[in-house]
Design a protein around this motif. Structure first.
Motif, short mmCIF file in Angstrom:
data_model
loop_
_atom_site.label_atom_id
_atom_site.label_comp_id
_atom_site.label_asym_id
_atom_site.label_seq_id
_atom_site.Cartn_x
_atom_site.Cartn_y
_atom_site.Cartn_z
N PHE A 1 13.18 79.51 -63.55
CA PHE A 1 13.63 79.87 -62.20
C PHE A 1 14.73 78.89 -61.84
CE2 PHE A 1 12.27 80.16 -57.44
CZ PHE A 1 13.20 81.16 -57.21
N HIS B 1 12.16 80.56 -51.76
CA HIS B 1 12.01 80.16 -53.17
C HIS B 1 10.53 80.02 -53.54
CE1 HIS B 1 16.14 78.08 -52.54
NE2 HIS B 1 16.36 79.12 -53.32
N PHE C 1 7.36 72.75 -55.06
CA PHE C 1 6.63 73.56 -56.05
C PHE C 1 5.43 72.83 -56.65
CE2 PHE C 1 11.03 75.12 -56.00
CZ PHE C 1 10.83 76.48 -55.80
N VAL D 1 8.80 71.21 -62.39
CA VAL D 1 10.22 71.10 -62.10
C VAL D 1 10.88 70.39 -63.29
CG1 VAL D 1 11.97 70.17 -60.53
CG2 VAL D 1 9.80 71.07 -59.63
N ALA E 1 8.41 82.19 -56.36
CA ALA E 1 7.71 81.61 -57.51
C ALA E 1 6.24 82.00 -57.49
CB ALA E 1 7.86 80.08 -57.50
N CYS F 1 12.53 69.67 -54.93
CA CYS F 1 11.87 70.74 -55.71
C CYS F 1 10.46 70.32 -56.09
CB CYS F 1 12.68 71.07 -56.97
SG CYS F 1 14.12 72.09 -56.63
N PHE G 1 18.99 75.11 -55.30
CA PHE G 1 17.90 74.55 -54.51
C PHE G 1 18.40 73.44 -53.58
CE2 PHE G 1 15.80 76.23 -58.38
CZ PHE G 1 15.04 77.20 -57.79
N ALA H 1 3.37 75.66 -62.69
CA ALA H 1 4.81 75.42 -62.56
C ALA H 1 5.14 73.94 -62.69
CB ALA H 1 5.31 75.93 -61.21
N PRO I 1 15.47 73.53 -51.52
CA PRO I 1 14.47 74.57 -51.77
C PRO I 1 13.81 74.95 -50.44
CG PRO I 1 13.67 72.42 -52.54
CD PRO I 1 15.09 72.23 -52.09
N VAL J 1 10.93 75.33 -62.97
CA VAL J 1 11.89 75.41 -61.87
C VAL J 1 13.04 74.49 -62.27
CG1 VAL J 1 12.28 74.98 -59.43
CG2 VAL J 1 10.05 75.84 -60.20
#
Ligand code: ATP
Length: 206
Positions: free
Chosen positions: A7, A18, A70, A78, A22, A66, A11, A76, A14, A42
Motif C-alpha cells: 500500500f 488510508h 497502522f 510500515v 487498509a 505511518c 502519506f 500490517a 496518513p 505500508v
C-alpha cells in the motif's frame, strides 16, 4: 504461497481514509480463521527535499506517522524501503524488489490510483507482477471503477479485486488545508498522528 500486499503513497499525513482502506483490504484478504494471512506493507514514498519543505513534513516524520496510524493492524507493517532507497519511488522497482518465486504480490490502490495505473511507468510490468486491489474513495462512480476492473482483467487474464467498502472520502491535501487554516480535525486523523503533527508543528504553512 506467501501473500504480500503493498500500500504505497506519500502519506503526508496518513489519515483515516488510508486506515479504513487498509482495514477493508485486510478484512477481505484475511477472513477469520484464514490460515495464510496476507502481510501488508505500508510503503511511504521517498520525496525530494524541496517537496518536503513545501508540504511541511519530512520523510522521517511520515514514517513515524505511518507507524502511529497502522500500528494497530496485526497483519500490517510500515516499510522504510522506498524512503531508505531515496530518489523517485517507481512502484515497478519496489515490486521487483519484493518479488519472490513463492510469493503472490498484491497492490492496494485507492480509486484515483486505480484509474490511472495503466499510465504509470512500466505499467505492463506492474500488472504482470502484482495482483491489483482497488478501493473506492467515494469520489467517483463505482461503475467507472468496475469498467476499469474489467479492462485490467482482460489485459492481464487475471481477476482484479474491487473492494466493496464504505468509502471514506478524505485526502491529505484536505488535512493540510485544515491544519494551515487552524481548523478542527474531527476524528479525521488517527490519534497518534494528530499528536505528532501537533507536537512537531507539521503542515502549519499555507
Ligand atoms: P494527497 O491529497 O496529498 O494527494 P492522498 O490523500 O491522495 O494525498 P496518498 O498518500 O497519495 O493520499 O495516497 C496513498 C494511497 O491511499 C493511494 O492509493 C490513494 O488512492 C489511497 N487513498 C488516499 N485516500 C484514500 C481514501 N480516503 N480512501 C481510500 N483510499 C485512499
Amino acid at each position: 504461497m506467501e501473500r504480500v500486499g503493498i500500500f504505497g503513497g506519500t502519506f503526508g499525513p496518513p489519515h483515516m481514509g488510508h486506515v479504513r482502506a487498509a482495514e477493508a483490504f485486510l478484512r477481505e484478504m484475511n477472513p477469520e480463521g484464514c490460515e495464510n494471512p496476507l502481510h501488508l506493507l505500508v510503503m511511504p514514498t521517498a520525496t525530494p527535499p524541496h517537496k518536503q519543505k513545501a508540504e511541511g513534513d519530512t520523510a522521517e516524520a511520515r514514517l513515524r506517522m505511518c507507524r502511529a496510524a497502522f500500528g494497530h493492524l496485526a497483519d500490517a507493517e510500515v516499510s522504510d524501503y522506498e524512503i531508505s532507497r531515496g530518489g523517485i519511488s517507481y512502484t515497478v522497482l519496489t515490486l521487483e524488489h519484493f518479488t519472490r518465486e513463492d510469493r503472490e504480490l498484491w497492490l492496494l490502490c485507492g480509486s484515483d490510483m486505480f484509474l490511472t495505473l495503466d499510465r504509470w511507468y512500466r505499467a505492463e510490468d506492474i500488472l504482470r507482477m502484482a495482483r491489483i486491489a482497488g478501493i473506492s474513495r467515494g469520489t467517483e462512480e463505482f461503475a467507472l471503477l468496475d469498467r476499469k476492473r474489467a479492462e485490467y482483467e482482460e489485459r492481464t487474464g487475471r481477476r482484479v479485486l474491487l473492494l466493496k467498502n464504505e468509502p471514506f472520502p478524505l485526502s491529505s491535501t484536505e488535512i493540510r488545508r485544515r491544519i494551515a487554516a487552524g481548523e478542527d480535525m474531527d476524528g479525521l486523523l488517527p490519534e497518534g498522528v494528530e499528536e505528532i503533527i501537533r507536537r512537531e508543528r507539521l503542515y502549519e504553512i499555507g
